[in-house]
Design a protein around this motif. Sequence first.
Motif, PDB file in Angstrom:
ATOM      1  N   ARG A 159     -13.643  -4.171   1.838  1.00  0.00           N
ATOM      2  CA  ARG A 159     -14.109  -2.535   1.892  1.00  0.00           C
ATOM      3  C   ARG A 159     -14.439  -2.183   0.383  1.00  0.00           C
ATOM      4  N   PRO A 160     -15.247  -1.088   0.371  1.00  0.00           N
ATOM      5  CA  PRO A 160     -15.767  -0.819  -0.963  1.00  0.00           C
ATOM      6  C   PRO A 160     -14.568  -0.247  -2.039  1.00  0.00           C
ATOM      7  N   GLY A 161     -14.738  -0.292  -3.146  1.00  0.00           N
ATOM      8  CA  GLY A 161     -13.748   0.186  -3.841  1.00  0.00           C
ATOM      9  C   GLY A 161     -13.542   1.630  -4.078  1.00  0.00           C
ATOM     10  N   LEU A 188      -1.663   1.422  -9.470  1.00  0.00           N
ATOM     11  CA  LEU A 188      -1.145   0.195  -9.979  1.00  0.00           C
ATOM     12  C   LEU A 188      -1.685  -1.162  -9.390  1.00  0.00           C
ATOM     13  N   GLY A 189      -1.919  -2.049 -10.085  1.00  0.00           N
ATOM     14  CA  GLY A 189      -2.176  -3.436  -9.535  1.00  0.00           C
ATOM     15  C   GLY A 189      -1.035  -4.339  -9.242  1.00  0.00           C
ATOM     16  N   THR A 190      -1.098  -5.174  -7.938  1.00  0.00           N
ATOM     17  CA  THR A 190      -0.158  -6.031  -7.249  1.00  0.00           C
ATOM     18  C   THR A 190      -0.855  -7.199  -6.647  1.00  0.00           C
ATOM     19  N   GLY A 191       0.042  -7.987  -6.439  1.00  0.00           N
ATOM     20  CA  GLY A 191      -0.446  -9.072  -5.366  1.00  0.00           C
ATOM     21  C   GLY A 191       0.150  -8.732  -3.940  1.00  0.00           C
ATOM     22  N   ALA A 248      -4.627  -6.477  -5.228  1.00  0.00           N
ATOM     23  CA  ALA A 248      -4.736  -5.241  -4.626  1.00  0.00           C
ATOM     24  C   ALA A 248      -4.374  -4.085  -5.740  1.00  0.00           C
ATOM     25  N   SER A 249      -4.812  -2.939  -5.388  1.00  0.00           N
ATOM     26  CA  SER A 249      -4.910  -1.802  -6.208  1.00  0.00           C
ATOM     27  C   SER A 249      -4.117  -0.753  -5.133  1.00  0.00           C
ATOM     28  N   LEU A 250      -2.881  -0.388  -5.396  1.00  0.00           N
ATOM     29  CA  LEU A 250      -2.155   0.679  -4.620  1.00  0.00           C
ATOM     30  C   LEU A 250      -2.112   1.853  -5.451  1.00  0.00           C
ATOM     31  N   LEU A 251      -2.404   3.223  -4.528  1.00  0.00           N
ATOM     32  CA  LEU A 251      -2.034   4.193  -4.914  1.00  0.00           C
ATOM     33  C   LEU A 251      -0.729   4.799  -4.416  1.00  0.00           C
ATOM     34  N   TRP A 252       0.391   4.838  -5.316  1.00  0.00           N
ATOM     35  CA  TRP A 252       1.725   4.868  -5.210  1.00  0.00           C
ATOM     36  C   TRP A 252       2.210   6.393  -5.474  1.00  0.00           C
ATOM     37  N   THR A 253       3.174   6.831  -4.359  1.00  0.00           N
ATOM     38  CA  THR A 253       4.014   8.099  -4.689  1.00  0.00           C
ATOM     39  C   THR A 253       5.388   7.776  -5.150  1.00  0.00           C
ATOM     40  N   THR A 301       5.526   5.823  -1.103  1.00  0.00           N
ATOM     41  CA  THR A 301       4.455   5.805   0.172  1.00  0.00           C
ATOM     42  C   THR A 301       3.293   5.526  -0.440  1.00  0.00           C
ATOM     43  N   VAL A 302       2.723   4.549   0.322  1.00  0.00           N
ATOM     44  CA  VAL A 302       1.272   4.123  -0.474  1.00  0.00           C
ATOM     45  C   VAL A 302       0.188   4.910   0.255  1.00  0.00           C
ATOM     46  N   LEU A 303      -0.384   5.640  -0.536  1.00  0.00           N
ATOM     47  CA  LEU A 303      -1.607   6.587   0.022  1.00  0.00           C
ATOM     48  C   LEU A 303      -2.649   5.961   0.311  1.00  0.00           C
ATOM     49  N   ALA A 304      -3.175   4.857  -0.577  1.00  0.00           N
ATOM     50  CA  ALA A 304      -4.344   4.127  -0.031  1.00  0.00           C
ATOM     51  C   ALA A 304      -4.301   2.632  -0.784  1.00  0.00           C
ATOM     52  N   GLN A 305      -5.014   1.718  -0.562  1.00  0.00           N
ATOM     53  CA  GLN A 305      -5.047   0.211  -1.118  1.00  0.00           C
ATOM     54  C   GLN A 305      -6.417  -0.323  -1.179  1.00  0.00           C
ATOM     55  N   TYR A 306      -6.988  -0.762  -2.198  1.00  0.00           N
ATOM     56  CA  TYR A 306      -7.954  -1.380  -2.301  1.00  0.00           C
ATOM     57  C   TYR A 306      -7.632  -2.865  -2.672  1.00  0.00           C
TER      58      TYR A 306
END
Length: 509
Positions: free
Chosen positions: A358-360, A293-296, A307-312, A316-321
């Motif tokens: 960091r790269p996407g 998902l996308g957020t600020g 930011a783009s968060l990988l959310w469970t 839990t945030v598994l990763a952020q770009y």
Amino acid sequence: MLKIWKLVVAVAGGTILNLGFPDANLWPLIFVAVAMLWWTIDDATAWSALGLGWAFGIAFFAPHVWWAYVSVGPIPWAALSIVEGLAIGLAAAAWVHVDLSGVLERLLWLRAPVFALVWVGMEQLRSMVPFGGFPWGRVAFGMVDSPVARLAWLGGAPLVSWVTVTIGALVAIGVAALRARIPLMAATAPFAAVVLLLVGLAMPIAAQAQAGTLRTGVVQGNVPNAGLDAFAQARQVTENHLAQTHLLIASEPGPMDVLLWPENSADYDPRTDVRTFEAVSEAAQIAGVPLLLGTGDYSPDNGRYNASLLWTADGTVLAQYNKQRPAPFAEYIPMRSVARFFSKEVDRVRTDMVAGDRPGVVPLPVERLDRDVTLGVVICFEVAYDWVVRDSVANGAEILIVQTNNANFGRTAESTQQLAMTRFRAMETGRAAVQVSTVGVSAVVLPNGRVVEQTGLFTAEHMYAELPLRSEITPAVKWGLALEWLFALVPGLLVTYSMLRRVGERYEW
């Protein structure tokens, strides 16, 4: 002094160039537009070519970036059109210097490719400066439905633009030769143009999976078409995406590996806002897979991240770009006091966005494959920048996810222009791609650039797709940085040499 008929042809040519892009998508007209520019500046002085090329450029960019008018008003739109149009004017003047310098006097067959080289040098330059550049409107992005686009696999946007403009110049030369009754040139120029048009068909673009498949659920929640006021609908956009996620699951699409929401789908950071936390966690829970998902992210002291968060499901945030290429005058305001003089809308951006470093790439655990799948995450306008997408794939991305928020651009071509770029990136990188938007258009794209499913604009929809994962590195990714600088430096050196040669012939030192 400019001849009126040449000015009329230049303006008509710029207008026709825009018709080669979405939403008209009449890509053969791009060749016609380039030919018209060639005719207007043939036999012109450098100053006349500057004016004619500038008129051509404004006539192209004004309708092409009409979405800027809808989003932020007439003054920023006009400024963007004038500044970007100037780049084409400078390219036209630069070409005249090369043509009149005599460097091609015994190599007349090189006029078309050198003209194209100067054009691409201009595209490379305006993709870098000012404020990090604005690559929108490169002719390569208008060619995604043509055979030429397949050359993206080999050399990316610079090569596709170069071939496209060369074809347009050859058309102009062929027509001029026919009128002048020069049969050999009248025959060879269009023949060469046809060969260049079809050479892309030889590119070995593959669409089959190399490392398994990824099963994706794609959600477009929608918000009302309210222009800039779409930013005020923070709660509604998240609620709409949650509601559409429920509809996706109720449709029983099949097992998923990841659920995809767009940029700004959670305007409030779920890590700091309880209601948003509950909504996005519920979405991940009912899907049974992580949610991208996308957020600020307001954690930086000097601004905020897009930011783009990988959310469970458990939060839990598994990763952020973090977006690496914030849009100037939209996500951050350079020279704020000066910009405010032209538009008070700049104060809607109260906290400047800062760039990620960091790269996407986002690792997604996929139990079915017994490994992490590397997602290549691209946020909104970043899809226009060669280096952003290239670095993502070079760092292991197996599929591209383009998250975007098009809510404040109204019913313009901005979203479909962006989709054309997403399709181009798929061919360039050899990766399947998903464009997921808050309001549309969202689409599923195969590695050969073919759209297999697409949503409407300002609709609430969902999609399900099983897409191929690929690991092969294309020549465009491998050699992309070198090609970028080659297409920037060579025309720069050629133009500089030509201008110095002309000055040297005019004056005695």
